[in-house]
Design a protein around this motif. Structure first.
Motif, PDB file in Angstrom:
ATOM      1  N   ILE A  26       0.846  -1.200   0.000  1.00  0.00           N
ATOM      2  CA  ILE A  26       0.000   0.000   0.000  1.00  0.00           C
ATOM      3  C   ILE A  26       0.878   1.246   0.000  1.00  0.00           C
ATOM      4  O   ILE A  26       0.640   2.198  -0.760  1.00  0.00           O
ATOM      5  CB  ILE A  26      -0.948  -0.008   1.214  1.00  0.00           C
ATOM      6  CG1 ILE A  26      -2.007  -1.103   1.042  1.00  0.00           C
ATOM      7  CG2 ILE A  26      -1.618   1.349   1.399  1.00  0.00           C
ATOM      8  CD1 ILE A  26      -2.834  -1.347   2.281  1.00  0.00           C
ATOM      9  N   ALA A  27       1.903   1.268   0.843  1.00  0.00           N
ATOM     10  CA  ALA A  27       2.793   2.429   0.922  1.00  0.00           C
ATOM     11  C   ALA A  27       3.522   2.640  -0.397  1.00  0.00           C
ATOM     12  O   ALA A  27       3.688   3.780  -0.847  1.00  0.00           O
ATOM     13  CB  ALA A  27       3.792   2.239   2.059  1.00  0.00           C
ATOM     14  N   GLN A  28       3.943   1.558  -1.038  1.00  0.00           N
ATOM     15  CA  GLN A  28       4.618   1.691  -2.331  1.00  0.00           C
ATOM     16  C   GLN A  28       3.685   2.254  -3.383  1.00  0.00           C
ATOM     17  O   GLN A  28       4.068   3.126  -4.163  1.00  0.00           O
ATOM     18  CB  GLN A  28       5.135   0.336  -2.788  1.00  0.00           C
ATOM     19  CG  GLN A  28       6.512   0.033  -2.340  1.00  0.00           C
ATOM     20  CD  GLN A  28       7.068  -1.185  -3.053  1.00  0.00           C
ATOM     21  OE1 GLN A  28       6.331  -2.108  -3.380  1.00  0.00           O
ATOM     22  NE2 GLN A  28       8.352  -1.176  -3.293  1.00  0.00           N
ATOM     23  N   ARG A  29       2.458   1.758  -3.436  1.00  0.00           N
ATOM     24  CA  ARG A  29       1.511   2.208  -4.455  1.00  0.00           C
ATOM     25  C   ARG A  29       1.180   3.686  -4.286  1.00  0.00           C
ATOM     26  O   ARG A  29       1.014   4.413  -5.250  1.00  0.00           O
ATOM     27  CB  ARG A  29       0.230   1.379  -4.403  1.00  0.00           C
ATOM     28  CG  ARG A  29      -0.742   1.778  -5.503  1.00  0.00           C
ATOM     29  CD  ARG A  29      -1.984   0.960  -5.520  1.00  0.00           C
ATOM     30  NE  ARG A  29      -1.734  -0.374  -6.059  1.00  0.00           N
ATOM     31  CZ  ARG A  29      -2.690  -1.257  -6.293  1.00  0.00           C
ATOM     32  NH1 ARG A  29      -3.938  -0.972  -6.018  1.00  0.00           N
ATOM     33  NH2 ARG A  29      -2.396  -2.438  -6.788  1.00  0.00           N
ATOM     34  N   HIS A  30       1.112   4.129  -3.039  1.00  0.00           N
ATOM     35  CA  HIS A  30       0.737   5.521  -2.781  1.00  0.00           C
ATOM     36  C   HIS A  30       1.935   6.452  -2.660  1.00  0.00           C
ATOM     37  O   HIS A  30       1.762   7.643  -2.423  1.00  0.00           O
ATOM     38  CB  HIS A  30      -0.124   5.600  -1.520  1.00  0.00           C
ATOM     39  CG  HIS A  30      -1.447   4.935  -1.681  1.00  0.00           C
ATOM     40  ND1 HIS A  30      -2.494   5.509  -2.352  1.00  0.00           N
ATOM     41  CD2 HIS A  30      -1.879   3.719  -1.300  1.00  0.00           C
ATOM     42  CE1 HIS A  30      -3.513   4.682  -2.357  1.00  0.00           C
ATOM     43  NE2 HIS A  30      -3.172   3.578  -1.731  1.00  0.00           N
ATOM     44  N   GLY A  31       3.133   5.916  -2.815  1.00  0.00           N
ATOM     45  CA  GLY A  31       4.325   6.761  -2.812  1.00  0.00           C
ATOM     46  C   GLY A  31       4.709   7.257  -1.430  1.00  0.00           C
ATOM     47  O   GLY A  31       5.290   8.333  -1.300  1.00  0.00           O
ATOM     48  N   ASP A  32       4.390   6.510  -0.399  1.00  0.00           N
ATOM     49  CA  ASP A  32       4.698   6.899   0.975  1.00  0.00           C
ATOM     50  C   ASP A  32       6.086   6.366   1.348  1.00  0.00           C
ATOM     51  O   ASP A  32       6.233   5.283   1.906  1.00  0.00           O
ATOM     52  CB  ASP A  32       3.623   6.345   1.909  1.00  0.00           C
ATOM     53  CG  ASP A  32       3.731   6.886   3.319  1.00  0.00           C
ATOM     54  OD1 ASP A  32       4.657   7.687   3.581  1.00  0.00           O
ATOM     55  OD2 ASP A  32       2.881   6.523   4.151  1.00  0.00           O
ATOM     56  N   ARG A  33       7.101   7.145   1.029  1.00  0.00           N
ATOM     57  CA  ARG A  33       8.480   6.699   1.258  1.00  0.00           C
ATOM     58  C   ARG A  33       8.794   6.536   2.737  1.00  0.00           C
ATOM     59  O   ARG A  33       9.570   5.668   3.116  1.00  0.00           O
ATOM     60  CB  ARG A  33       9.458   7.687   0.631  1.00  0.00           C
ATOM     61  CG  ARG A  33       9.391   7.693  -0.883  1.00  0.00           C
ATOM     62  CD  ARG A  33      10.369   8.649  -1.462  1.00  0.00           C
ATOM     63  NE  ARG A  33      10.065  10.003  -0.979  1.00  0.00           N
ATOM     64  CZ  ARG A  33      10.790  11.067  -1.217  1.00  0.00           C
ATOM     65  NH1 ARG A  33      11.886  10.968  -1.925  1.00  0.00           N
ATOM     66  NH2 ARG A  33      10.450  12.243  -0.755  1.00  0.00           N
ATOM     67  N   LYS A  34       8.188   7.362   3.561  1.00  0.00           N
ATOM     68  CA  LYS A  34       8.436   7.294   5.000  1.00  0.00           C
ATOM     69  C   LYS A  34       7.972   5.946   5.564  1.00  0.00           C
ATOM     70  O   LYS A  34       8.678   5.310   6.343  1.00  0.00           O
ATOM     71  CB  LYS A  34       7.693   8.439   5.684  1.00  0.00           C
ATOM     72  CG  LYS A  34       8.000   8.607   7.139  1.00  0.00           C
ATOM     73  CD  LYS A  34       7.297   9.839   7.670  1.00  0.00           C
ATOM     74  CE  LYS A  34       7.600  10.073   9.123  1.00  0.00           C
ATOM     75  NZ  LYS A  34       6.896  11.251   9.637  1.00  0.00           N
TER      76      LYS A  34
END
Length: 79
Positions: A26-34
């Motif tokens: 999910i974080a990868q798909r939404h670009g959440d690098r943190k």
């Protein structure tokens, strides 16, 4: 149950790692690098054996199998 039953018992060995893999996807798909860095750090600290890695990848694959939602067209919108 027939020959071509689609039901399968593919429950992950470690459900916590499967959930972590899903969060990672999910974080990868939404670009959440943190969040991606936090999860990578968490994985590095705990260390993963073969079952944990398989569960993690199964969680990632489960979310990656879902197609992304296309937003509706906004062509004839009044201003």
């Amino acid at each position: 149950m027939g020959f071509f039953s689609r039901k399968s018992n593919d429950t992950p060995a470690n459900p916590q790692m499967a959930e972590l893999g899903r969060e990672y996807a999910i974080a990868q798909r939404h670009g959440d690098r943190k969040a991606v860095k936090r999860i990578n750090r968490q994985i590095g600290e705990t260390g993963m054996n073969g079952d944990d890695r398989a569960s993690f990848e199964q969680g990632r694959a489960a979310y990656d199998a879902l197609p992304p939602v296309n937003p509706p067209r906004r062509r004839n919108r009044r201003r």
